[in-house]
Design a protein around this motif. Structure first.
Motif: not given
Length: 463
Positions: A199-206, A233-239
């Motif tokens: 999911f973090a990768t998808r966010m960075a790709d976006s 209060v949303i924490l960032p996903p790992k990586t």
């Protein structure tokens, strides 16, 4: 106005325009008038006592009767109640505060610029980014990317960066050159079978795709809270931040960490940037900087930004930005004393020692039929209410389930905050004890059960 009564409640309704308030509903229910504060407790004019589970507005870190801050303000008022920082002038409190902030920053920084609120600080960041790129001859590199559900304040530029609908609706916002990328809330937006890292990768790709679509030569900066506060209060996903920062570096995009809520031990480190390994070029701080006893905020910048601004001001004659109250000596003196207290009393160590009372206490409600997710770190947390645990379906916003729970919590003697999507936020003063945290969690639990019973009894939910 001739029919206005003499009670404080009626005068409030007649004369005070309240921020973040349904003005029409306020005419019906009136205000809770806070009269006295002691430690983590607030007493209203009817004698009711409440645990202030939000530290006011995420901010009164040292509680409501810290005498050292009162004394620091009094002393400075007697010596020099006001002076400014314009045209080569300054004061000792402003000098000391700037030095402390630069030295305690989580990455190498060079200078601090003072404002009066978090909104002013993030607004100032926008002007600095534009000034910086003009100074470098990059006239087109002006776009700033924020995140959906991010919160950065309410001035025209700050509210534009804020990614919440009610900050834009009917205000004709956002302004040009400010745009938004995805909200990195894994629980809410992760796809079926998608890991947190994917999911973090998808966010960075976006984010990268947005930069490429806009043109890297036009994208100047990216702003993010380490933990998204008012957005849920949303924490960032790992990586997530590791991957996002790689994208920013690749396209020479400045990284701004908005530490207005996260700064000064809230997340279990002095800065949220330390908690999530952020390496910002610029930072904004406010709120707990003075424990909110007086208005003050700051923008902290690295050597590249500071030297570029300095050189350009030499070319054009001045850095034409500042506020009458920038570095106000009384506010600065109180902020200096606040930072001294954090260090002398090891407030960070205290946060780390009691945080489990909040985090573990709230996670005990994870199986409650109304609870979708419990999330948090340090002394900041949220519980998200859902209509269906399996599908994560939200309640209809018109039902105002989160606000109903917050109202019940207040009846039980705890002040909390409802956020969009029926999230309930917790951000108590940093001095809160383990016993007080247990009490706060217990009162929330009563309100949670009250809310479930209300929904069932009114036929709005069968969970």
């Amino acid at each position: 106005m001739s029919n206005v009564g003499n009670s404080p409640e009626s005068r409030d309704i007649a004369y005070v325009m309240h921020p973040y308030t349904n003005q029409e509903k306020h005419k019906e229910i009136g205000p809770m008038i806070a009269e006295k504060g002691e430690g983590v407790w607030i007493t209203d004019t009817n004698g009711n006592k409440y645990i202030e589970g939000m530290a006011g507005l995420w901010s009164t870190s040292l509680g409501f009767n810290e005498q050292r801050l009162v004394d620091a303000a009094t002393k400075q008022m007697q010596e020099l109640p006001y002076y400014h920082l314009f045209a080569h002038k300054t004061t000792n409190p402003a000098i000391e505060l700037a030095e402390r902030l630069v030295k305690m920053a989580p990455v190498p920084m060079a200078q601090a610029f003072f404002c009066n609120s978090g909104s002013e600080a993030t607004d100032t960041v926008v002007k600095m980014v534009w000034y910086y790129n003009n100074a470098k001859g990059r006239k087109d590199k002006k776009k700033i990317i924020a995140r959906t559900k991010g919160y950065h304040g309410v001035t025209v530029a700050a509210a534009s960066m804020t990614g919440l609908p009610y900050n834009h609706l009917d205000f004709d916002l956002p302004i040009a050159n400010i745009m938004h990328t995805d909200c990195p809330h894994y629980y809410r937006f992760g796809e079926e079978g998608e890991s947190e890292e994917d999911f973090a990768t998808r966010m960075a790709d976006s984010l990268e795709k947005k930069i490429l679509d806009e043109g890297p030569e036009t994208v100047a900066a990216f702003i993010a809270e380490p933990v998204m506060g008012a957005g849920g209060v949303i924490l960032p996903p790992k990586t997530y931040f590791e991957k996002v920062q790689a994208v920013l570096k690749k396209y020479d995009v400045l990284f701004i960490a908005d530490e207005v809520i996260c700064g000064f031990a809230r997340t279990g480190n002095i800065f949220g940037s330390e908690t999530f390994d952020l390496k910002p070029d610029m930072m904004t701080v406010a709120k707990a900087l003075s424990s909110s006893y007086l208005p003050i905020s700051a923008v902290i910048v690295n050597e590249d930004v500071a030297s570029t601004i300095s050189t350009n001001s030499g070319k054009i004659g001045t850095f034409g930005h500042g506020y009458t109250y920038s570095g106000h000596p009384v506010s600065a003196a109180v902020a200096v004393e606040t930072l001294k207290i954090y260090e002398e009393r090891d407030i960070l160590g205290h946060v780390r020692s009691v945080a489990h009372h909040l985090q573990d206490g709230l996670r005990k409600f994870a199986d409650h039929p109304l609870v979708g997710e419990v999330r948090g770190t340090g002394l900041i947390a949220a519980v998200e209410l859902v209509a269906n645990k399996e599908t994560k379906e939200n309640f209809d916003p018109k039902m105002a389930v989160g606000p109903h729970l917050v109202g019940r919590a207040q009846e039980h003697g705890a002040i909390l905050r409802a956020m969009g999507g029926d999230g309930v936020a917790f951000s108590p003063p940093l001095i809160i004890t383990g016993e007080e945290l247990d009490m706060l969690v217990e009162r929330f639990g009563k309100a949670l059960d009250d809310t479930a019973n209300w929904l069932r009894e009114t036929g709005q939910w069968n969970g």
